[in-house]
Design a protein around this motif. Sequence first.
Motif, PDB file in Angstrom:
ATOM      1  N   ASP A   1       2.789  -0.692   2.761  1.00 31.74           N
ATOM      2  CA  ASP A   1       2.121  -1.199   1.561  1.00 31.74           C
ATOM      3  C   ASP A   1       2.999  -2.130   0.735  1.00 31.74           C
ATOM      4  OD1 ASP A   1       0.138   0.434   2.408  1.00 31.74           O
ATOM      5  OD2 ASP A   1      -0.077   1.552   0.538  1.00 31.74           O
TER       6      ASP A   1
ATOM      7  N   ILE B   1       1.459  -5.544  -1.167  1.00 29.88           N
ATOM      8  CA  ILE B   1       1.282  -5.744  -2.610  1.00 29.88           C
ATOM      9  C   ILE B   1       2.541  -6.272  -3.283  1.00 29.88           C
ATOM     10  CG2 ILE B   1       1.918  -3.388  -3.287  1.00 29.88           C
ATOM     11  CD1 ILE B   1      -0.367  -3.552  -5.378  1.00 29.88           C
TER      12      ILE B   1
ATOM     13  N   TYR C   1      -8.744  -8.272  -6.117  1.00 29.46           N
ATOM     14  CA  TYR C   1      -7.437  -8.077  -5.484  1.00 29.46           C
ATOM     15  C   TYR C   1      -7.442  -6.849  -4.579  1.00 29.46           C
ATOM     16  CZ  TYR C   1      -5.273 -11.730  -8.297  1.00 29.46           C
ATOM     17  OH  TYR C   1      -4.933 -12.945  -8.847  1.00 29.46           O
ATOM     18  N   GLY C   2      -8.165  -5.824  -4.998  1.00 25.04           N
ATOM     19  CA  GLY C   2      -8.256  -4.627  -4.159  1.00 25.04           C
ATOM     20  C   GLY C   2      -8.849  -4.928  -2.801  1.00 25.04           C
TER      21      GLY C   2
ATOM     22  N   THR D   1      -3.298 -12.127   3.214  1.00 28.97           N
ATOM     23  CA  THR D   1      -3.955 -11.929   1.921  1.00 28.97           C
ATOM     24  C   THR D   1      -4.578 -13.224   1.429  1.00 28.97           C
ATOM     25  OG1 THR D   1      -2.413 -10.136   1.348  1.00 28.97           O
ATOM     26  CG2 THR D   1      -3.613 -11.170  -0.463  1.00 28.97           C
TER      27      THR D   1
ATOM     28  N   ARG E   1      -4.215  -4.358 -10.023  1.00 31.45           N
ATOM     29  CA  ARG E   1      -4.499  -4.711  -8.636  1.00 31.45           C
ATOM     30  C   ARG E   1      -4.323  -3.487  -7.732  1.00 31.45           C
ATOM     31  NH1 ARG E   1      -1.516 -10.540  -7.407  1.00 31.45           N
ATOM     32  NH2 ARG E   1      -1.794 -11.503  -9.463  1.00 31.45           N
ATOM     33  N   TRP E   2      -3.274  -2.731  -7.991  1.00 32.05           N
ATOM     34  CA  TRP E   2      -3.012  -1.529  -7.196  1.00 32.05           C
ATOM     35  C   TRP E   2      -4.152  -0.519  -7.354  1.00 32.05           C
ATOM     36  CZ3 TRP E   2      -2.028   3.579  -8.720  1.00 32.05           C
ATOM     37  CH2 TRP E   2      -1.557   4.432  -7.707  1.00 32.05           C
TER      38      TRP E   2
ATOM     39  N   TYR F   1      -6.193  -6.839  -0.664  1.00 33.59           N
ATOM     40  CA  TYR F   1      -5.179  -5.962  -0.078  1.00 33.59           C
ATOM     41  C   TYR F   1      -5.783  -5.055   0.986  1.00 33.59           C
ATOM     42  CZ  TYR F   1      -2.346  -7.444  -4.100  1.00 33.59           C
ATOM     43  OH  TYR F   1      -1.654  -8.163  -5.032  1.00 33.59           O
ATOM     44  N   HIS F   2      -7.015  -4.599   0.756  1.00 36.14           N
ATOM     45  CA  HIS F   2      -7.683  -3.763   1.752  1.00 36.14           C
ATOM     46  C   HIS F   2      -7.892  -4.558   3.039  1.00 36.14           C
ATOM     47  CE1 HIS F   2     -10.316  -0.481   3.165  1.00 36.14           C
ATOM     48  NE2 HIS F   2     -10.976  -1.468   3.757  1.00 36.14           N
TER      49      HIS F   2
ATOM     50  N   TRP G   1      -7.141  -1.649  -5.424  1.00 35.63           N
ATOM     51  CA  TRP G   1      -6.963  -1.373  -3.996  1.00 35.63           C
ATOM     52  C   TRP G   1      -7.409   0.046  -3.665  1.00 35.63           C
ATOM     53  CZ3 TRP G   1      -1.557  -2.043  -1.218  1.00 35.63           C
ATOM     54  CH2 TRP G   1      -1.729  -1.941   0.161  1.00 35.63           C
TER      55      TRP G   1
ATOM     56  N   LYS H   1      -4.516  -4.787   4.820  1.00 37.15           N
ATOM     57  CA  LYS H   1      -4.130  -3.515   5.436  1.00 37.15           C
ATOM     58  C   LYS H   1      -4.990  -3.221   6.657  1.00 37.15           C
ATOM     59  CE  LYS H   1      -1.630   0.279   5.423  1.00 37.15           C
ATOM     60  NZ  LYS H   1      -0.155   0.291   5.426  1.00 37.15           N
TER      61      LYS H   1
ATOM     62  N   ASP I   1     -10.489   1.156  -1.234  1.00 41.70           N
ATOM     63  CA  ASP I   1     -10.265   2.081  -0.114  1.00 41.70           C
ATOM     64  C   ASP I   1     -11.293   3.205  -0.139  1.00 41.70           C
ATOM     65  OD1 ASP I   1      -8.113   0.672   0.846  1.00 41.70           O
ATOM     66  OD2 ASP I   1      -6.590   2.077   0.141  1.00 41.70           O
TER      67      ASP I   1
END
Length: 333
Positions: free
Chosen positions: A232, A236, A216-217, A193, A294-295, A220-221, A298, A224, A302
């Motif tokens: 996950d 995160i 942040y998304g 990250t 942030r979640w 994290y993407h 993400w 992943k 996606d």
Amino acid sequence: MNRFTFAIYAVLISLSFTSCSKSNEPCTLPSAYLEIPMEVEITRMEELFFEDLTEEKLIYNLEKYPEFSSVMFDNMGFENPVQMREELLLIHQDTGMQELYREVEVHFENLNTIKKELENAFRGIKYHYPEFKIPKVYTFVTGFGTDLIVEEEIIVIGLDYFLPADHRFQPIDLPQYIAKRYNVDHLVPTIVTAISSQFNHTDLSDRTLLAEMIFYGKSYHFTKSVLPCTPDEYIIGYESKEILGSYANEEMIWGHFIENELLFDTNPFEVRRYTGEAPFTDEISPDAPGRIGRWLGWNIVDDYRINNDLSLREVMQQDDAREIFNLSGYKPR
């Protein structure tokens, strides 16, 4: 939504939702990743600085590993090289530091698992970014002074931060909701990250909450995509029940952002309220985990990639957060 409802929803969907969640699915790394040759060498600097250290040996180590010495010691406020050597000698001969070092040696007798995970991570990055140069990797015992240093050419891992959660040596004054992420399961995803920032194009003039969420998304993407078999929660930093609860209440969470017109808010206190470190997001629910923005970001990223059939590079190059949001077609699950 109160605590009881939030928790109950998570339990009710835990079985049926697992197939839709990104976590805990059987997974194998793409063959295209595994075909990329990769050998990571981890240099254990703690052995050089704690075993029978003398001034001569210290000088030799500082000169032999200038990259490590620079990132590790140059910002410690020493007035001159002589003072630095004197202070470092005292620090690494200190009985408490010696004891901490011995404990790290016991719990990290070898780094085979970390080495393998780093190699797989770098393979994933290389697949998407062939120009990516593998950084040098070092470990150290910092006395809980530095957990991770991640730069383009060097990574330093403070192994003392990643001792078991029940170990008698623990970081001082670190909140539990953060401390629980300091374990080997989170280590490599956290490094990836951090590396993602090299590729995460961002419009720095956009100070909206949405821009922060998308930043942040994308991070994290990226992680992943590089580590598709990593659950996950290790990316995160949520617990499994927090991820399940967030998905169960995604419509309510999203409704809070829309009803309160938060997406384009530029108030830094509001931005931090939904993306900064916190044990929970009380404005939504005492059971909603912190950093919930942030979640959400993400999930938006996606959908942006999936609904527009984009490569990871194309996603990371897009610096317009509003464009990502508008083209994502995002809707709560």
